[in-house]
Design an enzyme around this catalytic site. Structure first.
Site, PDB file in Angstrom:
ATOM      1  N   GLU A  47       0.864  -1.181   0.000  1.00  0.00           N
ATOM      2  CA  GLU A  47       0.000   0.000   0.000  1.00  0.00           C
ATOM      3  C   GLU A  47       0.897   1.225   0.000  1.00  0.00           C
ATOM      4  OE1 GLU A  47      -1.608  -1.942   3.205  1.00  0.00           O
ATOM      5  OE2 GLU A  47      -1.791  -3.124   1.383  1.00  0.00           O
ATOM      6  N   ASP A  58      -4.683   8.668  11.092  1.00  0.00           N
ATOM      7  CA  ASP A  58      -3.298   8.299  11.335  1.00  0.00           C
ATOM      8  C   ASP A  58      -2.720   8.871  12.620  1.00  0.00           C
ATOM      9  OD1 ASP A  58      -2.477   6.665   9.056  1.00  0.00           O
ATOM     10  OD2 ASP A  58      -3.107   8.422   7.900  1.00  0.00           O
TER      11      ASP A  58
END
Ligand SMILES: Cc1ncc(COP(=O)(O)O)c(C=O)c1O
Lengths: 257, 394
Positions: A47, A58
């Protein structure tokens, strides 16, 4: 041309190791080299993160890599330019992972067309909801044969998981816990019970577990229940070391085997 | 259903929706399923109205500003949200949301804040209800707004510095969303404006709609008619404007004017005039208009007023802008500061610098005859004294 069937076959494997890293980090030009080194070192699929100014899913490590990548000059335009020779160097499946706004501004159709052109297999867009995907974007993804990967969390209802399963064309991204990236997976009964529950649902899509997978132990635990597991933050940390070399990358991958 | 209100998919025209990661889906879905039932429940209404009356001090006056009216040649009313407890309209929303959080059985409250007004309003209602409160605030804003940080702490809130990104409001919002992802079950997120995923924009607008509900009644009492020719409010995320416009939306004879912050000038590179500078995009869970680079990276806005330097606007405002129902204008730092001083001199009211942006628009209007204008005075200027002192050298 690459086909989704081929990709799907690969992600149906066992104990797969997938690696996430941010495009344009640590240097603008490192994206493709890292992909090639990861494949050589034995990673099963990748990814590549599209950096964004406001990455709400995140934790600090990936946030910082995104900021650095943006300062380095990374953008989707630059990334697709860099990925033009992708399939001369890398054969394993590659997914782009990013927040919806960068893709919306690039143009969803242009994004899918460019993915197809450079040989990217799919996209993981955490903040593009199922409803909006179905209503507005599914036909575009299908037209270009680009797989849209959905996330499932411990709170996702069975009914919704079944729906996601039906819409998935490569794999389902199972979050190890409700958390932002970078939290160490607490391999406790609770998460194992959850992994087992999903496994026992008999879904037709392969399952890949992500978030909190940082070492051999957590990878093994996760892949007892899933086809593979994704390592992100722990690998981005490696890239953050001064003068990181190909040997550091192969050593990191080897530590999972 | 009004074409300017949210539809059953959570959209205002093309704007709105719930662009949240799957981790937040259950929280947002719970709110979507429950909010209307809860806030329409008579016992909720009763608690809400009672707290607004006894604790906040509502109804807030609608004040005919005589000397200001004389100066501009119109009949100018000020809706005095500055007289609310904690000094701004923000408390209308936090009272509503804390009652909602209670009914959802949540034990922990999180919020983001820029200047600290919404943080204070949230810490206040958490003290009132004895709930744990965590407020995310940009590291830079914590330095700039020390008194509000102290207020929050006195009320028992934990103030967590947002150290990511540009270390201001948008990053505080990111941190609050990350907290919510990590604490999905026991925590309610009290968003401070009409932004965020559906149902927040609608929910916050409903709580703030008390502003225009009262205004229309007060207009009848004072002028014999609920009509106003112009209704003006400043827009950061847009909550005071959404509340001020709410009960005027379907009355197309009313000119709704939203004033954004132009900072040093719309084209100066230091501005927060979202509709002038932005494009359609997705931020903090909704599709709206957003200041961003060509690549879709969010641009850090600038305004002298900490409450207006947000890079987006709520999706309802984006729709009012795009559909032409609202008139979107902007005022610079200088124009706002002068308007703030003018109101102080003419009426003895020191406005928040945010609200001064709304007042500043009067300079650019021409009135014929006896037009009625209502301006939302969203907050008081106490928090801004430092800024006024520096700017004018008092
Ligand atoms: C007094 C005052 N007015 C206006 C605003 C801007 O917010 P909104 O656009 O949501 O009303 C703020 C925000 O802090 C404020 O404190």
């Amino acid at each position: 041309m690459r086909t989704l069937d081929h990709t799907r076959k690969i992600v149906q494997g066992e104990r797969l190791l997938s690696i996430y890293y941010t495009a344009g980090y640590p240097t603008l030009e490192s994206t493709l080299n890292i992909a090639a080194t990861l494949e050589k070192s034995g990673a099963d699929f990748l990814e590549i993160g599209i950096p964004y100014s406001d990455p709400v899913a995140d934790g600090p490590v990936i946030q910082e890599s995104s900021q650095k990548a943006l300062r380095n000059g990374m953008s989707l335009k630059v990334l697709f330019e860099q990925l033009k020779p992708l399939r001369e160097q890398v054969q394993i499946p590659v997914f782009l992972m990013g927040y919806f706004n960068t893709i919306l501004q690039y143009g969803v159709e242009k994004f899918c067309a460019d993915c197809q052109a450079v040989g990217v297999d799919g996209a993981i867009i955490p903040d593009l909801p199922l409803y909006e995907y179905e209503e507005m974007y599914q036909p575009i993804f299908e037209k270009y044969g680009i797989s849209n990967v959905f996330l499932v969390t411990p709170q996702t209802s069975d009914e919704r998981i079944r729906k996601i399963d039906a819409l998935s064309t490569s794999f389902i991204y199972l979050l190890s816990s409700n958390a932002t990236t970078g939290k160490q997976l607490q391999v406790e009964d609770r998460s194992e019970a959850y992994f087992a529950r999903i496994k026992n649902m008999g879904l037709s899509s392969p399952i890949v577990i992500g978030f909190g997978i940082s070492n051999r132990e957590t990878h093994q635990k996760a892949t007892n229940y899933a086809n593979g597991a994704i390592v992100g933050t722990a690998f981005v940390r490696v890239l953050g070391k001064e003068n990181v070399a190909a040997a550091d990358i192969s050593e990191f991958i080897a530590s999972f085997k | 259903m009004s074409q300017y209100q949210v539809d059953d998919r959570g959209y205002y025209g093309p704007f709105g929706g719930a662009y949240v990661p799957e981790m937040l889906y259950p929280n947002v879905e719970e709110l979507q399923n429950e909010y209307q039932n809860i806030i329409q429940d008579p016992s909720f209404r009763e608690d809400f109205v009672k707290l607004l009356k006894d604790y906040v001090g509502r109804p807030s006056p609608l004040y005919l500003a005589n000397r200001l009216s004389e100066k501009y040649g119109a009949r100018i009313f000020l809706k005095r949200e500055d007289l609310n407890h904690t000094g701004a309209h923000k408390i209308n929303n936090t009272i509503g949301q804390i009652l909602l959080a209670e009914r959802l059985g949540k034990k922990r409250i999180i919020a983001e804040t820029g200047a600290g007004q919404h943080g204070v309003a949230t810490a206040t209602v958490c003290a009132l209800k004895g709930l744990e409160c965590v407020v995310y605030m940009g590291e830079i804003d914590i330095e700039r707004q020390a008194p509000n940080v102290a207020r929050m702490k006195m009320m028992g809130a934990t103030v967590v510095p947002a150290t990511s990104g540009s270390k201001t409001l948008k990053d505080a919002t990111n941190e609050a969303l990350r907290d919510w992802i990590n604490n999905p079950v026991d925590t309610h997120y009290i968003i401070g404006s009409v932004v965020g995923p559906h149902p927040y924009p609608d929910m916050v607008a409903r709580f703030q709609s008390i502003i225009s509900e009262e205004t229309r009644k007060q207009l009848v009492e004072q002028t014999g008619s609920s009509h106003a020719d112009h209704v003006i409010a400043c827009v950061g995320g847009g909550s005071n404007a959404a509340g001020m416009f709410y009960h005027f939306l379907d009355d197309e004879a009313v000119n709704l004017i939203a004033v954004e912050a132009a900072g040093h000038g719309v084209n100066s590179g230091e501005s927060a005039a979202t509709t002038a500078l932005g494009r359609e995009g997705v931020l903090h869970g909704s599709r709206s208009i957003l200041m961003q680079t060509e690549d879709g990276q969010v641009i850090e806005p600038y305004s002298i007023s900490a409450g207006l330097d947000y890079p987006g606007i709520g999706p309802q405002h984006a729709w009012l802008f795009k559909s032409g129902r609202g008139t979107f204008v902007s005022a610079t730092d200088d124009e706002a500061m002068q308007a703030g001083l003018l109101l102080t001199k003419l009426e003895g009211i020191i406005p928040a610098i945010e609200s001064a942006h709304a007042l500043a628009h009067l300079e650019k209007m021409t009135f014929k005859g006896d037009e009625t204008v209502v301006i939302c005075l969203s907050g008081r200027g106490d928090k801004d004294l430092d800024n006024y002192m520096k700017y004018f050298g008092f």
